[in-house]
Design a protein around this motif. Structure first.
Motif, PDB file in Angstrom:
ATOM      1  N   ARG A  60       0.819  -1.208   0.000  1.00 41.42           N
ATOM      2  CA  ARG A  60       0.000   0.000   0.000  1.00 41.42           C
ATOM      3  C   ARG A  60       0.854   1.259   0.000  1.00 41.42           C
ATOM      4  O   ARG A  60       0.318   2.371   0.103  1.00 41.42           O
ATOM      5  N   THR A  61       2.160   1.117  -0.140  1.00 40.52           N
ATOM      6  CA  THR A  61       3.038   2.288  -0.207  1.00 40.52           C
ATOM      7  C   THR A  61       2.885   2.955  -1.564  1.00 40.52           C
ATOM      8  O   THR A  61       3.119   2.315  -2.600  1.00 40.52           O
ATOM      9  N   PRO A  62       2.501   4.221  -1.613  1.00 43.44           N
ATOM     10  CA  PRO A  62       2.298   4.877  -2.910  1.00 43.44           C
ATOM     11  C   PRO A  62       3.616   5.192  -3.605  1.00 43.44           C
ATOM     12  O   PRO A  62       4.634   5.456  -2.955  1.00 43.44           O
ATOM     13  N   LEU A  63       3.549   5.175  -4.929  1.00 49.34           N
ATOM     14  CA  LEU A  63       4.702   5.473  -5.782  1.00 49.34           C
ATOM     15  C   LEU A  63       4.501   6.818  -6.459  1.00 49.34           C
ATOM     16  O   LEU A  63       3.448   7.076  -7.057  1.00 49.34           O
ATOM     17  N   GLY A  64       5.512   7.674  -6.372  1.00 49.93           N
ATOM     18  CA  GLY A  64       5.553   8.912  -7.142  1.00 49.93           C
ATOM     19  C   GLY A  64       6.731   8.872  -8.083  1.00 49.93           C
ATOM     20  O   GLY A  64       7.676   8.103  -7.884  1.00 49.93           O
ATOM     21  N   ILE A  65       6.697   9.686  -9.117  1.00 47.65           N
ATOM     22  CA  ILE A  65       7.781   9.696 -10.105  1.00 47.65           C
ATOM     23  C   ILE A  65       8.205  11.126 -10.393  1.00 47.65           C
ATOM     24  O   ILE A  65       7.364  11.986 -10.702  1.00 47.65           O
ATOM     25  N   VAL A  66       9.508  11.360 -10.290  1.00 42.82           N
ATOM     26  CA  VAL A  66      10.135  12.591 -10.778  1.00 42.82           C
ATOM     27  C   VAL A  66      10.907  12.170 -12.018  1.00 42.82           C
ATOM     28  O   VAL A  66      11.991  11.612 -11.939  1.00 42.82           O
ATOM     29  N   ALA A  67      10.299  12.386 -13.181  1.00 43.47           N
ATOM     30  CA  ALA A  67      10.780  11.799 -14.435  1.00 43.47           C
ATOM     31  C   ALA A  67      11.794  12.704 -15.121  1.00 43.47           C
ATOM     32  O   ALA A  67      11.446  13.786 -15.601  1.00 43.47           O
ATOM     33  N   VAL A  68      13.044  12.250 -15.175  1.00 44.36           N
ATOM     34  CA  VAL A  68      14.109  13.032 -15.810  1.00 44.36           C
ATOM     35  C   VAL A  68      14.948  12.150 -16.731  1.00 44.36           C
ATOM     36  O   VAL A  68      16.093  12.465 -17.028  1.00 44.36           O
ATOM     37  N   GLY A  69      14.378  11.044 -17.180  1.00 41.99           N
ATOM     38  CA  GLY A  69      15.107  10.139 -18.050  1.00 41.99           C
ATOM     39  C   GLY A  69      14.932  10.482 -19.513  1.00 41.99           C
ATOM     40  O   GLY A  69      14.579  11.609 -19.879  1.00 41.99           O
ATOM     41  N   THR A  70      15.159   9.487 -20.367  1.00 46.16           N
ATOM     42  CA  THR A  70      15.077   9.684 -21.810  1.00 46.16           C
ATOM     43  C   THR A  70      13.662   9.476 -22.328  1.00 46.16           C
ATOM     44  O   THR A  70      13.144  10.272 -23.102  1.00 46.16           O
ATOM     45  N   GLY A  71      13.002   8.391 -21.857  1.00 50.41           N
ATOM     46  CA  GLY A  71      11.672   8.078 -22.371  1.00 50.41           C
ATOM     47  C   GLY A  71      10.539   8.640 -21.538  1.00 50.41           C
ATOM     48  O   GLY A  71       9.661   9.325 -22.043  1.00 50.41           O
ATOM     49  N   ASP A  80       7.927   7.263 -20.228  1.00 46.42           N
ATOM     50  CA  ASP A  80       6.590   6.857 -20.665  1.00 46.42           C
ATOM     51  C   ASP A  80       5.653   6.574 -19.501  1.00 46.42           C
ATOM     52  O   ASP A  80       4.454   6.866 -19.587  1.00 46.42           O
ATOM     53  N   PHE A  81       6.165   6.007 -18.407  1.00 45.14           N
ATOM     54  CA  PHE A  81       5.291   5.703 -17.288  1.00 45.14           C
ATOM     55  C   PHE A  81       4.773   6.986 -16.650  1.00 45.14           C
ATOM     56  O   PHE A  81       3.592   7.097 -16.325  1.00 45.14           O
ATOM     57  N   ALA A  82       5.647   7.971 -16.480  1.00 41.59           N
ATOM     58  CA  ALA A  82       5.216   9.258 -15.916  1.00 41.59           C
ATOM     59  C   ALA A  82       4.167   9.911 -16.808  1.00 41.59           C
ATOM     60  O   ALA A  82       3.171  10.460 -16.314  1.00 41.59           O
ATOM     61  N   ARG A  83       4.364   9.868 -18.112  1.00 38.17           N
ATOM     62  CA  ARG A  83       3.369  10.442 -19.027  1.00 38.17           C
ATOM     63  C   ARG A  83       2.033   9.724 -18.896  1.00 38.17           C
ATOM     64  O   ARG A  83       0.969  10.352 -18.937  1.00 38.17           O
ATOM     65  N   ALA A  84       2.078   8.396 -18.751  1.00 35.68           N
ATOM     66  CA  ALA A  84       0.832   7.639 -18.603  1.00 35.68           C
ATOM     67  C   ALA A  84       0.070   8.058 -17.352  1.00 35.68           C
ATOM     68  O   ALA A  84      -1.165   7.998 -17.324  1.00 35.68           O
ATOM     69  N   LEU A  85       0.799   8.507 -16.328  1.00 39.45           N
ATOM     70  CA  LEU A  85       0.169   8.929 -15.079  1.00 39.45           C
ATOM     71  C   LEU A  85      -0.187  10.402 -15.071  1.00 39.45           C
ATOM     72  O   LEU A  85      -0.725  10.909 -14.084  1.00 39.45           O
ATOM     73  N   GLY A  86       0.127  11.123 -16.162  1.00 35.45           N
ATOM     74  CA  GLY A  86      -0.180  12.543 -16.239  1.00 35.45           C
ATOM     75  C   GLY A  86       0.738  13.410 -15.405  1.00 35.45           C
ATOM     76  O   GLY A  86       0.360  14.516 -14.997  1.00 35.45           O
ATOM     77  N   LEU A  87       1.975  12.955 -15.171  1.00 33.51           N
ATOM     78  CA  LEU A  87       2.927  13.687 -14.346  1.00 33.51           C
ATOM     79  C   LEU A  87       3.868  14.530 -15.199  1.00 33.51           C
ATOM     80  O   LEU A  87       4.165  14.176 -16.357  1.00 33.51           O
ATOM     81  N   PRO A  88       4.388  15.634 -14.662  1.00 28.80           N
ATOM     82  CA  PRO A  88       5.366  16.441 -15.405  1.00 28.80           C
ATOM     83  C   PRO A  88       6.630  15.631 -15.701  1.00 28.80           C
ATOM     84  O   PRO A  88       7.018  14.753 -14.917  1.00 28.80           O
ATOM     85  N   ARG A 121       6.380  18.945  -6.677  1.00 33.93           N
ATOM     86  CA  ARG A 121       5.223  19.681  -6.156  1.00 33.93           C
ATOM     87  C   ARG A 121       3.923  18.917  -6.424  1.00 33.93           C
ATOM     88  O   ARG A 121       3.013  18.893  -5.594  1.00 33.93           O
ATOM     89  N   THR A 122       3.844  18.291  -7.599  1.00 30.54           N
ATOM     90  CA  THR A 122       2.659  17.491  -7.924  1.00 30.54           C
ATOM     91  C   THR A 122       2.527  16.320  -6.964  1.00 30.54           C
ATOM     92  O   THR A 122       1.426  16.008  -6.476  1.00 30.54           O
ATOM     93  N   VAL A 123       3.657  15.662  -6.688  1.00 33.00           N
ATOM     94  CA  VAL A 123       3.655  14.538  -5.753  1.00 33.00           C
ATOM     95  C   VAL A 123       3.260  15.013  -4.359  1.00 33.00           C
ATOM     96  O   VAL A 123       2.449  14.372  -3.668  1.00 33.00           O
ATOM     97  N   ARG A 141      -0.232   1.384  -6.056  1.00 29.88           N
ATOM     98  CA  ARG A 141      -0.886   2.654  -5.729  1.00 29.88           C
ATOM     99  C   ARG A 141       0.034   3.776  -6.175  1.00 29.88           C
ATOM    100  O   ARG A 141       1.222   3.788  -5.825  1.00 29.88           O
ATOM    101  N   VAL A 142      -0.486   4.738  -6.947  1.00 32.67           N
ATOM    102  CA  VAL A 142       0.345   5.805  -7.495  1.00 32.67           C
ATOM    103  C   VAL A 142      -0.175   7.158  -7.072  1.00 32.67           C
ATOM    104  O   VAL A 142      -1.356   7.329  -6.730  1.00 32.67           O
ATOM    105  N   LEU A 143       0.744   8.126  -7.100  1.00 29.20           N
ATOM    106  CA  LEU A 143       0.441   9.505  -6.762  1.00 29.20           C
ATOM    107  C   LEU A 143       0.344  10.328  -8.028  1.00 29.20           C
ATOM    108  O   LEU A 143       1.187  10.201  -8.925  1.00 29.20           O
ATOM    109  N   GLY A 144      -0.669  11.158  -8.137  1.00 30.34           N
ATOM    110  CA  GLY A 144      -0.772  12.006  -9.312  1.00 30.34           C
ATOM    111  C   GLY A 144      -2.148  12.613  -9.448  1.00 30.34           C
ATOM    112  O   GLY A 144      -3.053  12.320  -8.669  1.00 30.34           O
ATOM    113  N   PRO A 145      -2.307  13.433 -10.459  1.00 26.13           N
ATOM    114  CA  PRO A 145      -3.576  14.140 -10.653  1.00 26.13           C
ATOM    115  C   PRO A 145      -4.709  13.182 -11.027  1.00 26.13           C
ATOM    116  O   PRO A 145      -4.460  12.112 -11.562  1.00 26.13           O
TER     117      PRO A 145
END
Length: 296
Positions: free
Chosen positions: A82-93, A95-103, A112-114, A292-296
């Protein structure tokens, strides 16, 4: 929700963007009132061990800082908990962050979104794919695309995504469709000559290529995109359409939906979230509410 959260950092993501992103991300989270602990790890195995320890100790969230590879590693620590996952996406692709609607590629904005999601309980459970105990969030790739990955991973130069462009050109020169046996939900069997088969929990891979454009992270099913026995010239015409997802309209492309898929083909490696799983045959299962993920 505890105010202590964990930043899980890949210092090499995006040619060093991971290390540079950790500081503004941590600063934004602390400004929002959270106590932040940062873990790195000497290598992937050590990092995963540390991430699992943080989850087991009751951290309020695990925030992966890096690209899709780092998000995939973080999934191995939080999936099924039940530990939520957040993503600070600074890689090349990313894609997972985009799927979650994250910057993406804006670590302060992502943090800040997280932080807002944590404060406002913006949590949601999404599906994951699983192959022999390994979890994935976006797409399991096999065939032409995985062979490009194989070749690109063997190349030392050039650095970055350009080497995969070169690998694609080289693979096109040796291109040939491959015989596949695809079994869906333990029943329907499809024996086809295919250029590639992609099993999508999420919609895209490779930095926005919408290979499984209709996939839904919450429907309990994979979208399985099969690109048939097209010629090299047809592949070159169809391939650019993958960025908009309109390749799915081509007569050589078919889409199936299933919760379990077995892929059998010779001399093909499976990649999930861009990470190698091993040679086919492989069985992938869609696990509803796997993380469980964090996001909008």
């Amino acid at each position: 929700m505890t105010s202590e959260i964990t930043l899980f950092v890949n210092p090499t993501a995006g040619r060093g963007r991971g290390a540079h992103a950790a500081q503004p991300a941590a600063s934004a989270l602390r400004t929002a009132g959270f106590s932040v602990r940062t873990i790195l790890g000497a290598d992937a195995a050590d990092g995963l061990r540390r991430a699992r320890e943080a989850v087991e100790s009751g951290t309020g969230a695990l925030i992966a800082v890096g690209g899709d590879g780092m998000a995939n590693l973080a999934l191995q620590a939080v999936a099924g908990t039940r530990t939520p996952l957040g993503i600070v996406a600074v890689g090349t692709g990313n894609d997972f962050a985009r799927a979650l609607g994250l910057p993406v590629r804006d670590p302060a904005a992502a943090a800040r979104t997280v932080a807002q999601a944590l404060k406002e309980d913006q949590l949601r459970d999404i599906d994951l794919g699983r192959v022999d105990g390994t979890w994935f969030g976006t797409v399991l790739a096999s065939g032409f695309d995985s062979r490009v990955n194989d070749r690109g991973n063997r190349m030392r130069l050039p650095a970055g995504r350009f080497k995969y462009d070169l690998a694609m050109v080289a693979e096109l020169a040796a291109f040939r469709p491959l015989p596949y046996r695809i079994t869906l939900d333990g029943g329907a069997v499809h024996e086809v000559e295919a250029t590639l088969v992609a099993v999508g929990n999420g919609t895209s891979y490779g930095g926005g290529m919408k290979i499984c454009a209709g996939a839904d992270l919450t429907d309990g099913l994979f979208d399985i995109t099969v690109v048939g026995d097209c010629s090299r010239s047809t592949l070159l015409r169809v391939f650019p359409r993958v960025y908009k997802g309109t390749h799915l309209e081509h007569p050589k492309v078919t889409v199936h939906r299933a919760a379990r898929v077995e892929l059998v083909a010779e001399e093909v490696t499976g990649y999930a979230d861009g990470e190698p799983l091993g040679p086919l045959p492989l069985v992938a299962e869609c696990v509803p509410g796997g993380v469980r993920v964090l996001g909008p």
